[in-house]
Motif scaffolding. Structure first.
Motif, PDB file in Angstrom:
ATOM      1  N   GLU A  20      30.086  36.788  54.143  1.00 22.38           N
ATOM      2  CA  GLU A  20      30.285  36.302  55.511  1.00 22.38           C
ATOM      3  C   GLU A  20      31.676  35.694  55.677  1.00 22.38           C
ATOM      4  N   GLY A  21      32.113  34.942  54.678  1.00 22.81           N
ATOM      5  CA  GLY A  21      33.405  34.287  54.768  1.00 22.81           C
ATOM      6  C   GLY A  21      34.566  35.262  54.784  1.00 22.81           C
ATOM      7  N   LEU A  22      34.450  36.346  54.028  1.00 17.08           N
ATOM      8  CA  LEU A  22      35.492  37.366  54.012  1.00 17.08           C
ATOM      9  C   LEU A  22      35.453  38.235  55.265  1.00 17.08           C
ATOM     10  N   GLN A  23      34.351  38.173  55.996  1.00 19.01           N
ATOM     11  CA  GLN A  23      34.139  39.044  57.156  1.00 19.01           C
ATOM     12  C   GLN A  23      34.374  40.501  56.754  1.00 19.01           C
ATOM     13  N   VAL A  24      33.673  40.911  55.699  1.00 15.87           N
ATOM     14  CA  VAL A  24      33.864  42.256  55.158  1.00 15.87           C
ATOM     15  C   VAL A  24      33.614  43.303  56.236  1.00 15.87           C
ATOM     16  N   ARG A  25      34.558  44.202  56.379  1.00 12.00           N
ATOM     17  CA  ARG A  25      34.494  45.198  57.449  1.00 12.00           C
ATOM     18  C   ARG A  25      34.439  46.608  56.878  1.00 12.00           C
ATOM     19  N   GLN A  26      33.922  47.516  57.674  1.00 15.95           N
ATOM     20  CA  GLN A  26      33.892  48.918  57.287  1.00 15.95           C
ATOM     21  C   GLN A  26      35.313  49.464  57.180  1.00 15.95           C
ATOM     22  N   ALA A  27      35.503  50.358  56.224  1.00 17.60           N
ATOM     23  CA  ALA A  27      36.796  51.017  55.999  1.00 17.60           C
ATOM     24  C   ALA A  27      37.887  50.024  55.629  1.00 17.60           C
ATOM     25  N   GLY A  28      37.501  48.853  55.137  1.00 20.53           N
ATOM     26  CA  GLY A  28      38.477  47.862  54.720  1.00 20.53           C
ATOM     27  C   GLY A  28      38.903  48.081  53.278  1.00 20.53           C
ATOM     28  N   LEU A  29      39.930  47.356  52.871  1.00 18.55           N
ATOM     29  CA  LEU A  29      40.424  47.390  51.502  1.00 18.55           C
ATOM     30  C   LEU A  29      40.437  45.968  50.961  1.00 18.55           C
ATOM     31  N   TYR A  30      39.683  45.750  49.883  1.00 17.31           N
ATOM     32  CA  TYR A  30      39.506  44.415  49.329  1.00 17.31           C
ATOM     33  C   TYR A  30      39.921  44.385  47.866  1.00 17.31           C
ATOM     34  N   LEU A  31      40.419  43.239  47.454  1.00 14.93           N
ATOM     35  CA  LEU A  31      40.797  43.046  46.060  1.00 14.93           C
ATOM     36  C   LEU A  31      39.945  41.944  45.465  1.00 14.93           C
ATOM     37  N   ASP A  32      39.222  42.281  44.397  1.00 11.72           N
ATOM     38  CA  ASP A  32      38.476  41.286  43.630  1.00 11.72           C
ATOM     39  C   ASP A  32      39.308  40.993  42.389  1.00 11.72           C
ATOM     40  N   GLY A  33      39.995  39.865  42.413  1.00 10.02           N
ATOM     41  CA  GLY A  33      40.934  39.546  41.345  1.00 10.02           C
ATOM     42  C   GLY A  33      40.293  39.110  40.049  1.00 10.02           C
ATOM     43  N   THR A  34      39.004  38.832  40.084  1.00  5.97           N
ATOM     44  CA  THR A  34      38.248  38.429  38.896  1.00  5.97           C
ATOM     45  C   THR A  34      36.942  39.211  38.915  1.00  5.97           C
ATOM     46  N   VAL A  35      37.040  40.518  38.772  1.00  7.63           N
ATOM     47  CA  VAL A  35      35.879  41.379  39.026  1.00  7.63           C
ATOM     48  C   VAL A  35      34.735  41.129  38.050  1.00  7.63           C
ATOM     49  N   GLY A  36      35.045  40.632  36.841  1.00  7.75           N
ATOM     50  CA  GLY A  36      33.983  40.313  35.890  1.00  7.75           C
ATOM     51  C   GLY A  36      33.099  41.518  35.635  1.00  7.75           C
ATOM     52  N   GLU A  37      31.809  41.343  35.793  1.00  7.31           N
ATOM     53  CA  GLU A  37      30.869  42.444  35.604  1.00  7.31           C
ATOM     54  C   GLU A  37      30.573  43.180  36.907  1.00  7.31           C
ATOM     55  N   GLY A  38      31.277  42.827  37.973  1.00  7.05           N
ATOM     56  CA  GLY A  38      31.196  43.610  39.202  1.00  7.05           C
ATOM     57  C   GLY A  38      30.156  43.195  40.209  1.00  7.05           C
ATOM     58  N   GLY A  39      29.607  41.996  40.102  1.00 12.11           N
ATOM     59  CA  GLY A  39      28.519  41.585  40.985  1.00 12.11           C
ATOM     60  C   GLY A  39      28.906  41.509  42.452  1.00 12.11           C
ATOM     61  N   HIS A  40      29.989  40.796  42.768  1.00  8.67           N
ATOM     62  CA  HIS A  40      30.413  40.702  44.160  1.00  8.67           C
ATOM     63  C   HIS A  40      30.917  42.048  44.674  1.00  8.67           C
TER      64      HIS A  40
ATOM     65  N   GLY B 166      48.920  46.154  52.538  1.00  9.27           N
ATOM     66  CA  GLY B 166      48.092  45.133  53.168  1.00  9.27           C
ATOM     67  C   GLY B 166      46.651  45.197  52.697  1.00  9.27           C
ATOM     68  N   LEU B 167      46.038  44.022  52.544  1.00  9.98           N
ATOM     69  CA  LEU B 167      44.642  43.919  52.124  1.00  9.98           C
ATOM     70  C   LEU B 167      43.846  43.211  53.207  1.00  9.98           C
ATOM     71  N   ASP B 168      42.605  43.640  53.405  1.00  8.62           N
ATOM     72  CA  ASP B 168      41.729  42.985  54.378  1.00  8.62           C
ATOM     73  C   ASP B 168      41.099  41.721  53.818  1.00  8.62           C
ATOM     74  N   GLY B 169      41.037  41.626  52.506  1.00  5.13           N
ATOM     75  CA  GLY B 169      40.455  40.432  51.912  1.00  5.13           C
ATOM     76  C   GLY B 169      40.671  40.379  50.416  1.00  5.13           C
ATOM     77  N   ILE B 170      40.649  39.158  49.890  1.00  4.62           N
ATOM     78  CA  ILE B 170      40.828  38.919  48.455  1.00  4.62           C
ATOM     79  C   ILE B 170      39.780  37.908  48.013  1.00  4.62           C
ATOM     80  N   LEU B 171      39.151  38.176  46.882  1.00  2.77           N
ATOM     81  CA  LEU B 171      38.187  37.248  46.287  1.00  2.77           C
ATOM     82  C   LEU B 171      38.660  36.848  44.903  1.00  2.77           C
ATOM     83  N   LEU B 172      38.660  35.559  44.635  1.00  3.28           N
ATOM     84  CA  LEU B 172      38.897  35.037  43.292  1.00  3.28           C
ATOM     85  C   LEU B 172      37.704  34.170  42.908  1.00  3.28           C
ATOM     86  N   ASP B 173      36.973  34.599  41.897  1.00  4.83           N
ATOM     87  CA  ASP B 173      35.814  33.866  41.382  1.00  4.83           C
ATOM     88  C   ASP B 173      36.244  33.289  40.041  1.00  4.83           C
TER      89      ASP B 173
END
Length: 320
Positions: A20-40, A98-105
């Protein structure tokens, strides 16, 4: 969660709040900088069939696990063995503007913590390693056995926030004079026997020392300080960065950096308007950190110390 900052990928922490916080959108491009085992990343891809994810991690074991979990998404996911502090360079190499969102866990993963030979935990008597990137040069064994007493005190005090840092450093130096400290078990015993050390709120006496060593070995705080501005610079207008931290040191850096990016003005408070010139990069979405609800904490006790903060990039012309 304990003081280690453990993130458990099989139960992605704050999953609903992140999506919800990232407002993930269709056809977006996101970077998970700490992908770990891939849960998010899995939930981002599964819930948005045209969206793509770039996953970074410096741990090859984690990347292999993420690869197995995400293999069904084909070219919608790209996994790279890289440090998230290098996301700007990665974007350049991939031709991304450009990226639509970035996650760092942030923090150490359950996979790392529960693998005894990685040396992250005193729950297993393994080698003093603690490297998130197994090819990195500095190990916890080197820190413990070669750093000066003053440096050990500084590390344990700053990164472990332990009031007995001086005593712990002294005990480590005395211990290594007898013979090098090579295992997590021996280090944990040395710390536990320091006068005044005892369990606080069911936390093992060595918890803060192990956290401090891990942060030093992996330069975790330095990586966060570099990655936040680099990441926001990559966001498209309206793009968001979400950061989950697990201890106060990380959270303070995120809070301070996001606020500074929102309001970079350094003018004296008595001036009627800003004359120093820097432009705001956007706005802080989370005035207070988002914490796991009671239900999540019960279902996943390791989530207890998680704190989520979100920043939204806005074009300069809209900030004036």
């Amino acid at each position: 969660m304990t003081g280690h900052g453990i993130r458990q990928c099989h139960v992605p922490v704050l999953l609903k709040e992140v999506l919800e916080g990232l407002q993930v959108r269709q056809a977006g491009l996101y970077l998970d900088g700490t992908v770990g085992e891939g849960g998010h990343a899995l939930e981002i891809l599964r819930g948005h069939p045209e969206t793509r994810v770039i996953g970074l991690d410096r741990d090859p074991q984690a990347l292999a696990s993420a690869g197995r979990r995400l293999e069904g998404f084909g070219d919608r996911v790209v996994l790279l063995r890289r440090d998230f502090r290098d996301m700007g360079a990665v974007a350049g190499e991939l031709g991304i503007d450009g990226l639509d969102g970035i996650l760092l866990d942030l923090g150490v993963s359950s996979l790392q913590l529960d693998t005894g030979e990685r040396g992250f935990s005193f729950s297993f008597d393994g080698p003093l390693d603690m490297r998130m990137d197994p090819q990195a040069s500095l190990t916890a064994e080197e820190v413990v056995n070669t750093f000066s007493e003053a440096d050990l005190k500084r590390i344990i005090s700053r990164y472990g926030e332990d009031r007995l840092a001086g005593r712990i450093a002294r005990a480590i130096v005395r211990g290594r004079m007898k013979e090098p400290i090579k295992t997590t078990g021996r280090l944990a015993r040395i710390v536990s026997e320091v006068p005044g050390m005892g369990r606080v709120r069911n936390i093992h006496p060595a918890t803060r020392t192990f956290q401090a060593l891990r942060i030093e070995v992996n330069d975790e705080l330095g990586a966060v300080e570099e990655a936040l501005p680099a990441g926001v610079d990559l966001l498209v207008d309206g793009g968001r960065m979400a950061v989950i931290s697990f201890h106060s040191l990380e959270d303070r850096i995120v809070k301070r950096t996001f606020r500074k990016m929102e309001n970079p003005c350094e003018c004296p408070s008595d001036l009627p308007m800003c004359v120093c010139g820097p432009q705001s990069l956007g706005r802080v979405i989370t005035r207070k950190p988002v914490k796991p609800g009671d239900e999540e904490q019960v279902a996943n006790p390791r989530s207890r110390s998680a704190r989520l903060r979100i920043f939204e990039r806005r074009a300069e012309k809209e900030n004036g």
